[in-house]
Write a protein that holds these residues in place. Structure first.
Motif, PDB file in Angstrom:
ATOM      1  N   MET A   1       0.846  -1.185   0.000  1.00 41.10           N
ATOM      2  CA  MET A   1       0.000   0.000   0.000  1.00 41.10           C
ATOM      3  C   MET A   1       0.882   1.236   0.000  1.00 41.10           C
ATOM      4  N   PHE A   2       0.644   2.121  -0.930  1.00 43.02           N
ATOM      5  CA  PHE A   2       1.305   3.420  -0.943  1.00 43.02           C
ATOM      6  C   PHE A   2       0.363   4.394  -0.255  1.00 43.02           C
ATOM      7  N   TYR A   3       0.852   5.024   0.801  1.00 47.46           N
ATOM      8  CA  TYR A   3       0.004   5.850   1.658  1.00 47.46           C
ATOM      9  C   TYR A   3       0.372   7.315   1.515  1.00 47.46           C
ATOM     10  N   ARG A   4      -0.571   8.106   1.047  1.00 48.11           N
ATOM     11  CA  ARG A   4      -0.417   9.565   0.994  1.00 48.11           C
ATOM     12  C   ARG A   4      -1.440  10.134   1.968  1.00 48.11           C
ATOM     13  N   PRO A   5      -1.000  10.681   3.110  1.00 48.72           N
ATOM     14  CA  PRO A   5      -1.947  11.179   4.116  1.00 48.72           C
ATOM     15  C   PRO A   5      -3.003  12.119   3.557  1.00 48.72           C
ATOM     16  N   GLU A   6      -2.623  12.967   2.595  1.00 46.98           N
ATOM     17  CA  GLU A   6      -3.590  13.930   2.061  1.00 46.98           C
ATOM     18  C   GLU A   6      -4.699  13.259   1.253  1.00 46.98           C
ATOM     19  N   ASP A   7      -4.488  12.002   0.834  1.00 48.97           N
ATOM     20  CA  ASP A   7      -5.494  11.281   0.057  1.00 48.97           C
ATOM     21  C   ASP A   7      -6.420  10.424   0.913  1.00 48.97           C
ATOM     22  N   GLY A   8      -6.186  10.390   2.231  1.00 54.55           N
ATOM     23  CA  GLY A   8      -6.971   9.509   3.089  1.00 54.55           C
ATOM     24  C   GLY A   8      -6.492   8.082   2.955  1.00 54.55           C
ATOM     25  N   HIS A   9      -7.113   7.178   3.692  1.00 56.97           N
ATOM     26  CA  HIS A   9      -6.635   5.802   3.683  1.00 56.97           C
ATOM     27  C   HIS A   9      -7.757   4.771   3.624  1.00 56.97           C
ATOM     28  N   GLY A  10      -8.974   5.130   3.980  1.00 51.19           N
ATOM     29  CA  GLY A  10     -10.085   4.200   3.902  1.00 51.19           C
ATOM     30  C   GLY A  10     -10.027   3.046   4.881  1.00 51.19           C
ATOM     31  N   LEU A  11      -9.158   3.106   5.858  1.00 52.02           N
ATOM     32  CA  LEU A  11      -9.012   2.048   6.860  1.00 52.02           C
ATOM     33  C   LEU A  11      -9.742   2.428   8.144  1.00 52.02           C
ATOM     34  N   PRO A  12     -10.048   1.470   9.006  1.00 50.80           N
ATOM     35  CA  PRO A  12     -10.744   1.791  10.260  1.00 50.80           C
ATOM     36  C   PRO A  12      -9.931   2.697  11.200  1.00 50.80           C
ATOM     37  N   HIS A  13      -8.578   2.611  11.120  1.00 50.30           N
ATOM     38  CA  HIS A  13      -7.695   3.426  11.966  1.00 50.30           C
ATOM     39  C   HIS A  13      -6.617   4.050  11.092  1.00 50.30           C
ATOM     40  N   ASN A  14      -6.203   5.230  11.444  1.00 58.29           N
ATOM     41  CA  ASN A  14      -5.191   5.946  10.685  1.00 58.29           C
ATOM     42  C   ASN A  14      -3.851   5.208  10.773  1.00 58.29           C
ATOM     43  N   PRO A  15      -3.282   4.758   9.646  1.00 56.45           N
ATOM     44  CA  PRO A  15      -2.013   4.030   9.691  1.00 56.45           C
ATOM     45  C   PRO A  15      -0.845   4.894  10.159  1.00 56.45           C
ATOM     46  N   PHE A  16      -0.971   6.198  10.105  1.00 54.96           N
ATOM     47  CA  PHE A  16       0.102   7.065  10.583  1.00 54.96           C
ATOM     48  C   PHE A  16       0.395   6.814  12.057  1.00 54.96           C
ATOM     49  N   ASN A  17      -0.647   6.469  12.823  1.00 50.88           N
ATOM     50  CA  ASN A  17      -0.468   6.224  14.258  1.00 50.88           C
ATOM     51  C   ASN A  17       0.417   5.022  14.540  1.00 50.88           C
ATOM     52  N   ALA A  18       0.623   4.149  13.585  1.00 45.09           N
ATOM     53  CA  ALA A  18       1.421   2.949  13.791  1.00 45.09           C
ATOM     54  C   ALA A  18       2.823   3.045  13.185  1.00 45.09           C
ATOM     55  N   ILE A  19       3.189   4.192  12.643  1.00 48.03           N
ATOM     56  CA  ILE A  19       4.496   4.318  12.011  1.00 48.03           C
ATOM     57  C   ILE A  19       5.619   4.128  13.018  1.00 48.03           C
ATOM     58  N   VAL A  20       5.513   4.691  14.195  1.00 49.68           N
ATOM     59  CA  VAL A  20       6.522   4.532  15.229  1.00 49.68           C
ATOM     60  C   VAL A  20       5.915   3.672  16.328  1.00 49.68           C
ATOM     61  N   THR A  21       6.422   2.457  16.465  1.00 47.94           N
ATOM     62  CA  THR A  21       5.937   1.569  17.514  1.00 47.94           C
ATOM     63  C   THR A  21       7.102   0.772  18.082  1.00 47.94           C
ATOM     64  N   PRO A  22       7.086   0.394  19.327  1.00 50.16           N
ATOM     65  CA  PRO A  22       6.097   0.891  20.275  1.00 50.16           C
ATOM     66  C   PRO A  22       6.333   2.373  20.522  1.00 50.16           C
ATOM     67  N   ARG A  23       5.285   3.080  20.802  1.00 49.62           N
ATOM     68  CA  ARG A  23       5.372   4.525  20.999  1.00 49.62           C
ATOM     69  C   ARG A  23       5.173   4.834  22.472  1.00 49.62           C
ATOM     70  N   PRO A  24       6.239   5.254  23.150  1.00 47.29           N
ATOM     71  CA  PRO A  24       6.083   5.609  24.559  1.00 47.29           C
ATOM     72  C   PRO A  24       5.249   6.871  24.702  1.00 47.29           C
ATOM     73  N   ILE A  25       4.660   7.020  25.860  1.00 49.30           N
ATOM     74  CA  ILE A  25       3.815   8.179  26.136  1.00 49.30           C
ATOM     75  C   ILE A  25       4.575   9.146  27.032  1.00 49.30           C
ATOM     76  N   GLY A  26       4.646  10.414  26.609  1.00 48.18           N
ATOM     77  CA  GLY A  26       5.202  11.466  27.453  1.00 48.18           C
ATOM     78  C   GLY A  26       4.063  12.081  28.245  1.00 48.18           C
ATOM     79  N   TRP A  27       4.177  12.044  29.549  1.00 49.08           N
ATOM     80  CA  TRP A  27       3.155  12.626  30.432  1.00 49.08           C
ATOM     81  C   TRP A  27       3.664  14.008  30.780  1.00 49.08           C
ATOM     82  N   ILE A  28       3.133  15.017  30.140  1.00 50.59           N
ATOM     83  CA  ILE A  28       3.648  16.380  30.264  1.00 50.59           C
ATOM     84  C   ILE A  28       2.935  17.098  31.411  1.00 50.59           C
ATOM     85  N   SER A  29       3.724  17.567  32.359  1.00 51.00           N
ATOM     86  CA  SER A  29       3.150  18.334  33.469  1.00 51.00           C
ATOM     87  C   SER A  29       3.548  19.792  33.313  1.00 51.00           C
TER      88      SER A  29
END
Length: 113
Positions: A1-29
């Motif tokens: 699959m060639f993914y261009r964010p500006e063209d959308g993806h038609g998937l149930p979840h945005n594949p951009f969210n999975a590009i960096v995994t595992p993705r640690p969470i920064g808890w910003i105070s």
């Protein structure tokens, strides 16, 4: 699959969210000008440089009660100070509670326990 964010993806979840995994969470105070402490999770954060030591986080989206931004970014702009904390597995429930869209002036520390 060639993914261009500006063209959308038609998937149930945005594949951009999975590009960096595992993705640690920064808890910003941060602390507002009113002295109220804020705590919010950010999945887009990282170390950026050694010399001088730098960390970054990306705040996207807005809150209706914050004039086009979020509490964290408003606090950082006002004070110039924030702290990056890492979320450990045992704090997952508290981290999720701190991600709720609470009214400005509400302490996520108190809300999350």
């Amino acid at each position: 699959m060639f993914y261009r964010p500006e063209d959308g993806h038609g998937l149930p979840h945005n594949p951009f969210n999975a590009i960096v995994t595992p993705r640690p969470i920064g808890w910003i105070s941060s602390r507002g000008a009113d002295g109220v402490d804020n705590l919010a999770p950010y999945s887009f954060f990282s170390g950026a440089a050694y010399e001088p030591p730098q960390v970054m986080f990306a705040s996207t989206g807005t809150k209706p009660d914050r004039a086009g931004t979020k509490d964290t970014l408003d606090n950082v702009r006002t004070s110039g100070v924030f702290c990056v904390n890492l979320v450990e597995q045992a704090a997952t429930d508290a981290m999720n509670a701190s991600s709720e869209g609470l009214p400005a002036g509400t302490s996520e520390f108190d809300h999350a326990g």
